[in-house]
Design an enzyme around this catalytic site. Structure first.
Site, PDB file in Angstrom:
ATOM      1  N   ASN A   9      44.456  37.554  40.410  1.00  0.00           N
ATOM      2  CA  ASN A   9      43.223  37.242  41.141  1.00  0.00           C
ATOM      3  C   ASN A   9      42.232  36.657  40.142  1.00  0.00           C
ATOM      4  O   ASN A   9      41.685  37.374  39.310  1.00  0.00           O
ATOM      5  CB  ASN A   9      42.672  38.538  41.765  1.00  0.00           C
ATOM      6  CG  ASN A   9      41.333  38.336  42.438  1.00  0.00           C
ATOM      7  OD1 ASN A   9      40.888  37.202  42.647  1.00  0.00           O
ATOM      8  ND2 ASN A   9      40.668  39.434  42.781  1.00  0.00           N
ATOM      9  N   LYS A  11      39.393  35.370  40.665  1.00  0.00           N
ATOM     10  CA  LYS A  11      37.993  35.616  41.060  1.00  0.00           C
ATOM     11  C   LYS A  11      37.145  34.343  40.884  1.00  0.00           C
ATOM     12  O   LYS A  11      37.667  33.251  41.013  1.00  0.00           O
ATOM     13  CB  LYS A  11      37.415  36.792  40.255  1.00  0.00           C
ATOM     14  CG  LYS A  11      38.320  38.026  40.305  1.00  0.00           C
ATOM     15  CD  LYS A  11      37.638  39.265  39.805  1.00  0.00           C
ATOM     16  CE  LYS A  11      38.632  40.410  39.757  1.00  0.00           C
ATOM     17  NZ  LYS A  11      38.030  41.696  39.510  1.00  0.00           N
ATOM     18  N   HIS A  95      39.322  42.856  49.254  1.00  0.00           N
ATOM     19  CA  HIS A  95      39.087  43.210  47.846  1.00  0.00           C
ATOM     20  C   HIS A  95      37.807  44.038  47.747  1.00  0.00           C
ATOM     21  O   HIS A  95      36.837  43.788  48.473  1.00  0.00           O
ATOM     22  CB  HIS A  95      38.984  41.934  46.994  1.00  0.00           C
ATOM     23  CG  HIS A  95      39.036  42.255  45.540  1.00  0.00           C
ATOM     24  ND1 HIS A  95      37.925  42.666  44.844  1.00  0.00           N
ATOM     25  CD2 HIS A  95      40.067  42.269  44.658  1.00  0.00           C
ATOM     26  CE1 HIS A  95      38.277  42.917  43.583  1.00  0.00           C
ATOM     27  NE2 HIS A  95      39.572  42.674  43.450  1.00  0.00           N
ATOM     28  N   GLU A  97      35.439  43.980  45.751  1.00  0.00           N
ATOM     29  CA  GLU A  97      34.214  43.207  45.498  1.00  0.00           C
ATOM     30  C   GLU A  97      33.695  42.585  46.789  1.00  0.00           C
ATOM     31  O   GLU A  97      32.480  42.486  46.994  1.00  0.00           O
ATOM     32  CB  GLU A  97      34.484  42.146  44.417  1.00  0.00           C
ATOM     33  CG  GLU A  97      34.647  42.809  43.050  1.00  0.00           C
ATOM     34  CD  GLU A  97      35.560  42.078  42.077  1.00  0.00           C
ATOM     35  OE1 GLU A  97      35.868  40.897  42.298  1.00  0.00           O
ATOM     36  OE2 GLU A  97      35.961  42.708  41.088  1.00  0.00           O
ATOM     37  N   GLU A 167      43.876  49.583  45.009  1.00  0.00           N
ATOM     38  CA  GLU A 167      43.005  49.285  43.872  1.00  0.00           C
ATOM     39  C   GLU A 167      41.866  50.304  43.829  1.00  0.00           C
ATOM     40  O   GLU A 167      40.827  50.102  44.475  1.00  0.00           O
ATOM     41  CB  GLU A 167      42.425  47.878  44.017  1.00  0.00           C
ATOM     42  CG  GLU A 167      43.468  46.794  44.029  1.00  0.00           C
ATOM     43  CD  GLU A 167      42.895  45.475  43.504  1.00  0.00           C
ATOM     44  OE1 GLU A 167      43.441  44.972  42.537  1.00  0.00           O
ATOM     45  OE2 GLU A 167      41.887  45.009  44.051  1.00  0.00           O
ATOM     46  N   GLY A 173      38.263  46.270  36.553  1.00  0.00           N
ATOM     47  CA  GLY A 173      37.420  45.614  35.546  1.00  0.00           C
ATOM     48  C   GLY A 173      36.733  46.582  34.605  1.00  0.00           C
ATOM     49  O   GLY A 173      35.830  46.207  33.868  1.00  0.00           O
ATOM     50  N   SER A 213      42.719  47.229  36.033  1.00  0.00           N
ATOM     51  CA  SER A 213      42.882  47.198  34.577  1.00  0.00           C
ATOM     52  C   SER A 213      44.346  47.231  34.121  1.00  0.00           C
ATOM     53  O   SER A 213      44.664  47.848  33.103  1.00  0.00           O
ATOM     54  CB  SER A 213      42.075  48.325  33.923  1.00  0.00           C
ATOM     55  OG  SER A 213      40.699  48.171  34.227  1.00  0.00           O
TER      56      SER A 213
HETATM   57  C1  PEP Z   1      41.145  43.032  40.687  1.00  0.00           C
HETATM   58  O1  PEP Z   1      40.041  42.536  40.714  1.00  0.00           O
HETATM   59  O2  PEP Z   1      41.878  42.947  41.691  1.00  0.00           O
HETATM   60  C2  PEP Z   1      41.565  43.741  39.482  1.00  0.00           C
HETATM   61  C3  PEP Z   1      42.576  44.539  39.551  1.00  0.00           C
HETATM   62  O3  PEP Z   1      40.824  43.481  38.345  1.00  0.00           O
HETATM   63  P1  PEP Z   1      41.136  43.999  36.856  1.00  0.00           P
HETATM   64  O4  PEP Z   1      42.622  43.808  36.606  1.00  0.00           O
HETATM   65  O5  PEP Z   1      40.300  43.156  35.961  1.00  0.00           O
HETATM   66  O6  PEP Z   1      40.775  45.454  36.809  1.00  0.00           O
END
Ligand code: PEP
Length: 250
Positions: A9, A11, A95, A97, A167, A173, A213
């Protein structure tokens, strides 16, 4: 049979030139037949370019979001049909976000899910708890209601177009990852929850990705769990070498 999937992703990162460079690095460094389906989700403005550059490879191009309506006075929005017209048939929905910054609720996501399925698209459906939910031991209930309110109205046949992505918001993040045991525990819970509603076959066939992460250093131990079928990768998907090391963790 469910698939192993690693999806990046991207973003709101990478302009056109940066997207071209990342795709070119991916194409140069990717093994011919990876052990997982590889997906990347660039920003809307780079979807056409990404699809054109990757159409002769096994990499699937996905969008990060779409609107629930087909067309009309929705300034700034993009419909399923528009995505399909540039070759994109997969979309990330829900997601954290989008839920946090754009007020996307379970009910709205149910409408987006319906619109994507009406257009025969594949959905990577994201869900997961916040830290307070986990501390209060409400994480299983929270996840169960996210799934129920956005996906459980679907007919069984629609599940062939659904990929789930757990997630935990506290791991996105932040550099903090769910332990392999925490990931497996939630993925097993989700699979059982799907089985109770739609039957064993649907539950066995649905891919459940972990996101939060994931990095080259921890991908192997997370993917080794029997109910973890891959990852949705944010930060580490922005460097071809790191992303491909995660893909090659399978
Ligand atoms: C994401 O935004 O879907 C995500 C998993 O981000 P990150 O790997 O940076 O934690």
């Amino acid at each position: 049979m469910r698939k192993n999937i690693v999806a990046g992703n991207w973003k709101m990162n990478n302009d056109l030139a940066e997207t071209q460079e990342l795709i070119s690095d991916l194409k140069k460094q990717m093994v011919k037949e990876p052990n997982a389906t590889v997906m990347v989700a660039p920003t809307f403005t780079n979807l056409y370019e990404a699809f054109q550059s990757l159409k002769d490879t096994p990499v699937v191009v996905a969008a990060q979001n779409m609107h629930q309506n087909a067309s009309g006075a929705y300034t700034g929005e993009i419909s399923a049909n528009m995505l399909k017209s540039v070759g994109v048939e997969t979309v990330i929905l829900g997601h954290s976000e989008r839920r946090a910054y754009f007020n996307e609720t379970n009910e709205l996501l149910a409408e987006k899910v319906d619109a994507a399925l009406e257009n025969n698209m594949t959905i990577i459906f994201c869900f997961g708890e916040e830290l307070e939910d986990r501390k209060a031991e409400k994480h299983f209930d929270l996840v169960a209601s996210q799934l129920k309110e956005s996906l459980y109205h679907l007919p069984k046949e629609s599940w062939k177009n659904i990929i789930l992505a757990y997630e935990p918001v506290w791991a996105i993040g932040t550099g903090e990852t769910a332990s392999p045991e925490q990931a497996q525990e939630m993925h097993a819970f989700v699979r059982k929850n799907v089985a109770d509603k739609f039957g064993e076959e649907v539950a066995e066939d649905v891919s459940i990705l972990y996101g939060g992460s994931v990095k080259p250093a921890n991908a192997k131990e997370i993917f080794a769990n029997k109910d973890v079928d891959g990852g949705l990768i944010g930060g580490a998907s922005l460097k071809a070498a790191d992303f491909l090391e995660i893909v090659n963790a399978f």
